[in-house]
Design a protein around this motif. Sequence first.
Motif, PDB file in Angstrom:
ATOM      1  N   TYR A  51      -2.977   4.343   6.399  1.00 39.49           N
ATOM      2  CA  TYR A  51      -2.550   3.267   5.484  1.00 39.49           C
ATOM      3  C   TYR A  51      -2.477   1.878   6.118  1.00 39.49           C
ATOM      4  O   TYR A  51      -2.015   0.936   5.481  1.00 39.49           O
ATOM      5  CB  TYR A  51      -1.168   3.614   4.895  1.00 39.49           C
ATOM      6  CG  TYR A  51      -1.125   4.960   4.224  1.00 39.49           C
ATOM      7  CD1 TYR A  51      -1.918   5.243   3.111  1.00 39.49           C
ATOM      8  CD2 TYR A  51      -0.301   5.973   4.720  1.00 39.49           C
ATOM      9  CE1 TYR A  51      -1.885   6.488   2.506  1.00 39.49           C
ATOM     10  CE2 TYR A  51      -0.263   7.226   4.114  1.00 39.49           C
ATOM     11  CZ  TYR A  51      -1.054   7.471   3.002  1.00 39.49           C
ATOM     12  OH  TYR A  51      -1.024   8.706   2.408  1.00 39.49           O
ATOM     13  N   LEU A  55       6.905   6.044   5.316  1.00 41.42           N
ATOM     14  CA  LEU A  55       5.930   5.861   4.228  1.00 41.42           C
ATOM     15  C   LEU A  55       5.093   7.129   4.036  1.00 41.42           C
ATOM     16  O   LEU A  55       4.812   7.538   2.897  1.00 41.42           O
ATOM     17  CB  LEU A  55       5.020   4.660   4.530  1.00 41.42           C
ATOM     18  CG  LEU A  55       3.942   4.403   3.462  1.00 41.42           C
ATOM     19  CD1 LEU A  55       4.547   3.707   2.251  1.00 41.42           C
ATOM     20  CD2 LEU A  55       2.795   3.575   4.021  1.00 41.42           C
ATOM     21  N   GLU A  75       7.121   9.567   2.162  1.00 40.03           N
ATOM     22  CA  GLU A  75       7.286   9.082   0.786  1.00 40.03           C
ATOM     23  C   GLU A  75       6.020   9.328  -0.038  1.00 40.03           C
ATOM     24  O   GLU A  75       6.084   9.822  -1.167  1.00 40.03           O
ATOM     25  CB  GLU A  75       7.592   7.586   0.855  1.00 40.03           C
ATOM     26  CG  GLU A  75       8.171   6.975  -0.385  1.00 40.03           C
ATOM     27  CD  GLU A  75       8.450   5.488  -0.133  1.00 40.03           C
ATOM     28  OE1 GLU A  75       9.473   5.192   0.484  1.00 40.03           O
ATOM     29  OE2 GLU A  75       7.624   4.654  -0.537  1.00 40.03           O
ATOM     30  N   ARG A  76       4.865   9.029   0.560  1.00 37.68           N
ATOM     31  CA  ARG A  76       3.589   9.253  -0.147  1.00 37.68           C
ATOM     32  C   ARG A  76       3.368  10.740  -0.415  1.00 37.68           C
ATOM     33  O   ARG A  76       2.883  11.129  -1.471  1.00 37.68           O
ATOM     34  CB  ARG A  76       2.420   8.712   0.689  1.00 37.68           C
ATOM     35  CG  ARG A  76       2.398   7.204   0.839  1.00 37.68           C
ATOM     36  CD  ARG A  76       1.713   6.553  -0.365  1.00 37.68           C
ATOM     37  NE  ARG A  76       1.790   5.105  -0.273  1.00 37.68           N
ATOM     38  CZ  ARG A  76       0.780   4.314   0.105  1.00 37.68           C
ATOM     39  NH1 ARG A  76      -0.393   4.839   0.417  1.00 37.68           N
ATOM     40  NH2 ARG A  76       0.925   3.012   0.168  1.00 37.68           N
ATOM     41  N   ASP A  81       0.481  12.290  -2.848  1.00 37.91           N
ATOM     42  CA  ASP A  81      -0.753  11.770  -2.245  1.00 37.91           C
ATOM     43  C   ASP A  81      -1.391  12.865  -1.369  1.00 37.91           C
ATOM     44  O   ASP A  81      -0.792  13.300  -0.384  1.00 37.91           O
ATOM     45  CB  ASP A  81      -0.381  10.544  -1.394  1.00 37.91           C
ATOM     46  CG  ASP A  81      -1.585   9.945  -0.675  1.00 37.91           C
ATOM     47  OD1 ASP A  81      -2.635  10.604  -0.611  1.00 37.91           O
ATOM     48  OD2 ASP A  81      -1.453   8.820  -0.162  1.00 37.91           O
ATOM     49  N   ALA A 111      -1.587  12.344   2.488  1.00 34.99           N
ATOM     50  CA  ALA A 111      -0.289  12.431   3.166  1.00 34.99           C
ATOM     51  C   ALA A 111       0.175  13.881   3.267  1.00 34.99           C
ATOM     52  O   ALA A 111       0.683  14.317   4.303  1.00 34.99           O
ATOM     53  CB  ALA A 111       0.741  11.585   2.420  1.00 34.99           C
TER      54      ALA A 111
END
Length: 301
Positions: free
Chosen positions: A192, A200, A203-204, A209, A212
């Motif tokens: 990213y 992050l 979180e993704r 995602d 991820a």
Amino acid sequence: MQPDRVIGVDVGGTKVLAGIVSRDGSVHGSREVETPVGGSDELLAALDDLVDGLVDDHVAAIGYGVPFTIDRATGIALRATNLSASDIDFVGRAQARYELPVGLENDGNAAALAEWRLGAGRGTSDLMMLTLGTGVGGGLVLESRLYRGWAELGHVVVVADGPLCQGNCHGRGHLEAVASGHAATEVARRLYGDGADAHLLVERAHGGDPAAVEALDGIGALLGVAIGSLANVFAPDVVVIGGGFGAAAGDLLLVPAEAAARREAIRPADESLCIVSAELGDAAGLVGAGLVAFEALDGER
Ligand SMILES: [Zn+2]
């Protein structure tokens, strides 16, 4: 002075957490600062400042959990993978400054003690703890006693000739090089961009995602390889995963880790191996440091 009230100090690679800890593991009035990146003097000044702000006539002892290897014969904290400080006599200094009993333990060992006494390992006799934070810490309870050796479980090899380990460690393919929060941040940046971090990435993945999820799946599988190998040595009743990154990622790491660990573990661990999240979460290190203080206090009475 109250024999049920001590100060615990959990020194991590990113932050230092200090608080008043009771015998039941409850924490009051915790204070937190970023871990200084300079040498020993800077680190000690920050720790003194935190403890000075908590200590009063009701505090009976102080315990430090530190990410250092500790020389058991001299009590000196020798070196830390992710800090530039080295060769510190935490106990002697604090005893002289505060005139209280002082305990010292490696931070991974302290977290293992806390989870065994008060968290996910209650009632077991053999526990293995891995804390996934800036680095990867480890601790072991064997036959109902905290193992006081180095227990640097984050520095077992999971990828032969793999990526260089972190900080002051010159090894390659160590668990810490592939499964720490720092390692996850490197993966996040590849996916990213430069501003991304482990937070992050998690979180993704929680948001679904696929890139991820796949990245955390790969990290979890390597974590599981280490757990399976270590289980073949120590036969733990339970394996507890803690630390900031470990707590945030949860099942995103634990599910692939359990599959890989069961594949590597010998019978009967291939079926019975139990991997769980730390019940005390990110506070395991602080509570453990408090328990270390109580041990120092009780040892003097
Ligand atoms: Zn290493």
